[in-house]
Structures are given as structure tokens and as C-alpha cells.
Design an enzyme around this catalytic site. Structure first.
Site, PDB file in Angstrom:
ATOM      1  N   ASP A  34       0.885  -1.214  -0.064  1.00  0.00           N
ATOM      2  CA  ASP A  34       0.098  -0.133  -0.021  1.00  0.00           C
ATOM      3  C   ASP A  34       0.923   1.230  -0.094  1.00  0.00           C
ATOM      4  OD1 ASP A  34      -3.296   0.441   0.927  1.00  0.00           O
ATOM      5  OD2 ASP A  34      -1.859   2.205   1.038  1.00  0.00           O
ATOM      6  N   ILE A  35       0.478   2.283  -0.688  1.00  0.00           N
ATOM      7  CA  ILE A  35       1.424   3.618  -0.781  1.00  0.00           C
ATOM      8  C   ILE A  35       1.186   4.427   0.256  1.00  0.00           C
ATOM      9  CG2 ILE A  35      -0.628   5.072  -1.757  1.00  0.00           C
ATOM     10  CD1 ILE A  35       1.467   5.883  -3.988  1.00  0.00           C
ATOM     11  N   ASN A  91     -12.965  -3.471   2.250  1.00  0.00           N
ATOM     12  CA  ASN A  91     -13.991  -2.379   2.529  1.00  0.00           C
ATOM     13  C   ASN A  91     -14.939  -2.564   1.348  1.00  0.00           C
ATOM     14  OD1 ASN A  91     -12.928  -1.449   4.671  1.00  0.00           O
ATOM     15  ND2 ASN A  91     -11.305  -0.078   3.685  1.00  0.00           N
ATOM     16  N   GLY A  97     -15.434   2.943   3.706  1.00  0.00           N
ATOM     17  CA  GLY A  97     -14.061   3.744   3.312  1.00  0.00           C
ATOM     18  C   GLY A  97     -13.683   3.282   2.200  1.00  0.00           C
ATOM     19  N   GLN A  98     -14.375   2.518   1.265  1.00  0.00           N
ATOM     20  CA  GLN A  98     -13.680   1.924   0.034  1.00  0.00           C
ATOM     21  C   GLN A  98     -13.523   3.173  -0.886  1.00  0.00           C
ATOM     22  OE1 GLN A  98     -16.098  -0.817  -2.324  1.00  0.00           O
ATOM     23  NE2 GLN A  98     -14.451  -1.440  -3.516  1.00  0.00           N
ATOM     24  N   HIS A 104     -10.014  -5.646  -3.070  1.00  0.00           N
ATOM     25  CA  HIS A 104      -8.717  -5.613  -2.568  1.00  0.00           C
ATOM     26  C   HIS A 104      -8.857  -6.366  -1.150  1.00  0.00           C
ATOM     27  CE1 HIS A 104      -9.623  -1.613  -2.466  1.00  0.00           C
ATOM     28  NE2 HIS A 104      -9.092  -1.656  -1.404  1.00  0.00           N
ATOM     29  N   LEU A 105      -8.239  -7.172  -0.795  1.00  0.00           N
ATOM     30  CA  LEU A 105      -7.836  -7.454   0.614  1.00  0.00           C
ATOM     31  C   LEU A 105      -6.620  -6.641   0.923  1.00  0.00           C
ATOM     32  CD1 LEU A 105      -7.818 -11.502   0.495  1.00  0.00           C
ATOM     33  CD2 LEU A 105      -9.795  -9.668   0.780  1.00  0.00           C
ATOM     34  N   HIS A 106      -6.679  -6.037   2.125  1.00  0.00           N
ATOM     35  CA  HIS A 106      -5.828  -5.380   2.773  1.00  0.00           C
ATOM     36  C   HIS A 106      -5.112  -6.374   3.865  1.00  0.00           C
ATOM     37  CE1 HIS A 106      -6.863  -0.911   2.340  1.00  0.00           C
ATOM     38  NE2 HIS A 106      -7.994  -1.610   1.954  1.00  0.00           N
TER      39      HIS A 106
HETATM   40  P1  5GP Z   1      -9.847   1.434   0.141  1.00  0.00           P
HETATM   41  O1  5GP Z   1      -9.846   2.623   0.756  1.00  0.00           O
HETATM   42  O2  5GP Z   1     -10.600   1.279  -1.311  1.00  0.00           O
HETATM   43  O3  5GP Z   1     -10.182   0.049   1.148  1.00  0.00           O
HETATM   44  O4  5GP Z   1      -8.223   1.057   0.017  1.00  0.00           O
HETATM   45  C1  5GP Z   1      -7.634   1.584  -1.193  1.00  0.00           C
HETATM   46  C2  5GP Z   1      -6.081   1.616  -0.813  1.00  0.00           C
HETATM   47  O5  5GP Z   1      -5.145   1.771  -1.888  1.00  0.00           O
HETATM   48  C3  5GP Z   1      -5.821   2.647   0.450  1.00  0.00           C
HETATM   49  O6  5GP Z   1      -5.190   2.063   1.427  1.00  0.00           O
HETATM   50  C4  5GP Z   1      -4.660   3.529  -0.393  1.00  0.00           C
HETATM   51  O7  5GP Z   1      -3.473   3.911   0.375  1.00  0.00           O
HETATM   52  C5  5GP Z   1      -4.196   2.549  -1.460  1.00  0.00           C
HETATM   53  N1  5GP Z   1      -3.607   3.215  -2.653  1.00  0.00           N
HETATM   54  C6  5GP Z   1      -4.347   4.172  -3.364  1.00  0.00           C
HETATM   55  N2  5GP Z   1      -3.663   4.684  -4.663  1.00  0.00           N
HETATM   56  C7  5GP Z   1      -2.635   3.899  -4.716  1.00  0.00           C
HETATM   57  C8  5GP Z   1      -1.519   3.768  -5.444  1.00  0.00           C
HETATM   58  O8  5GP Z   1      -1.251   4.375  -6.148  1.00  0.00           O
HETATM   59  N3  5GP Z   1      -0.730   2.681  -4.996  1.00  0.00           N
HETATM   60  C9  5GP Z   1      -0.633   1.868  -4.117  1.00  0.00           C
HETATM   61  N4  5GP Z   1       0.140   0.939  -3.930  1.00  0.00           N
HETATM   62  N5  5GP Z   1      -1.542   2.078  -3.163  1.00  0.00           N
HETATM   63  C10 5GP Z   1      -2.605   2.918  -3.479  1.00  0.00           C
END
Ligand code: 5GP
Ligand code: ZN
Length: 118
Positions: A34-35, A91, A97-98, A104-106
């Protein structure tokens, strides 16, 4: 229905069009760090096919869902957090918070994770 979306960030990462710190890649699953990590280990595990949320994967490709979870387990072992413990989070929708609508799985671990989540 599954598809590859031109407008999807994670489809672009799967395709290699946007760089990421990829830690696993096979025909069905890609995983990358994750970034904006929220724990010492914070890896996103995604299907190579575009699905909006995890329930879509379960309905359309149950073995693909299993592949996501099993890849997360393998990565937890590689990260050395399988015994200390880890959390898989997925999410679904705005209230959860998606922000990226390619499921994706965190995979989170490497520190004590509080419960309940915020
Ligand atoms: P969500 O909020 O949809 O559950 O998770 C999205 C995740 O993607 C967040 O934790 C966010 O930090 C990550 N993310 C967003 N943009 C990028 C990116 O460009 N590269 C990577 N590696 N992660 C990203
Ligand atoms: Zn996508």
C-alpha cells in the site's frame, strides 16, 4: 460482470502501466504494498480481473476468492506475521471507506491492531 477498466487504478497496476511495489504476481492474483501503509506490513491483494467488491468475486469466481485469501496467507508467512497475527480487511462501499472500486484485501500486521475498527 468482470472486466478490465481503463479508468481503474488497480487494473493499471495489474497491467504494469502504473508502478507499484509488487510482492506477488500470478495469473489470478497480484499483491503490492500500500502506498500509505497503516501497519508495518500493509499489502493489497487483488484479483487480476476487475471486480468492484469481494462479493462479486465470491459470486462469479469462488476459487478466485480462495486464491486471494491463500495468497494473503502465503504473504503473511513471508512477512513473518502469520504467527503473531494479521488482519484481512475488505471495504465495500462509501461508509466502509472504499476508495478504489477494484476489490482488494488489505493484509495488515506487524503491530497490535486495535478492535473494533473505527
Ligand atoms: P480502500 O480505501 O479502497 O479500502 O483501499 C484503497 C487503498 O489503496 C488505500 O489503502 C490506499 O492507500 C491505496 N492506494 C491508493 N492509491 C494507490 C497507489 O497508487 N498505489 C498503491 N500501492 N496503493 C494505493
Ligand atoms: Zn480494476
Amino acid at each position: 460482470m468482470p472486466y478490465t477498466s481503463d479508468d481503474c487504478l488497480f487494473c493499471a497496476i495489474v497491467a504494469g502501466a502504473i508502478p507499484a511495489d509488487v510482492v506477488h504476481r500470478d495469473d489470478h492474483v497480484v499483491a503490492f504494498r500500500d502506498i500509505n501503509p497503516q501497519a508495518p506490513t500493509h499489502i493489497l491483494v487483488v484479483p487480476t480481473t476487475h471486480y468492484e467488491n469481494v462479493a462479486e468475486v465470491a459470486a462469479d469466481d469462488p476459487s478466485g476468492l480462495a486464491a486471494l485469501v491463500l495468497t494473503a496467507r502465503t504473504l503473511a508467512q513471508a512477512e513473518g506475521i502469520d504467527r503473531s497475527g494479521y488482519r484481512l480487511v475488505t471495504n465495500t462501499g462509501a461508509d466502509a471507506g472504499q476508495t478504489v472500486f477494484h476489490t482488494h484485501l488489505h493484509l495488515l500486521g506487524g503491530r497490535h491492531l486495535t478492535w473494533p475498527p473505527g
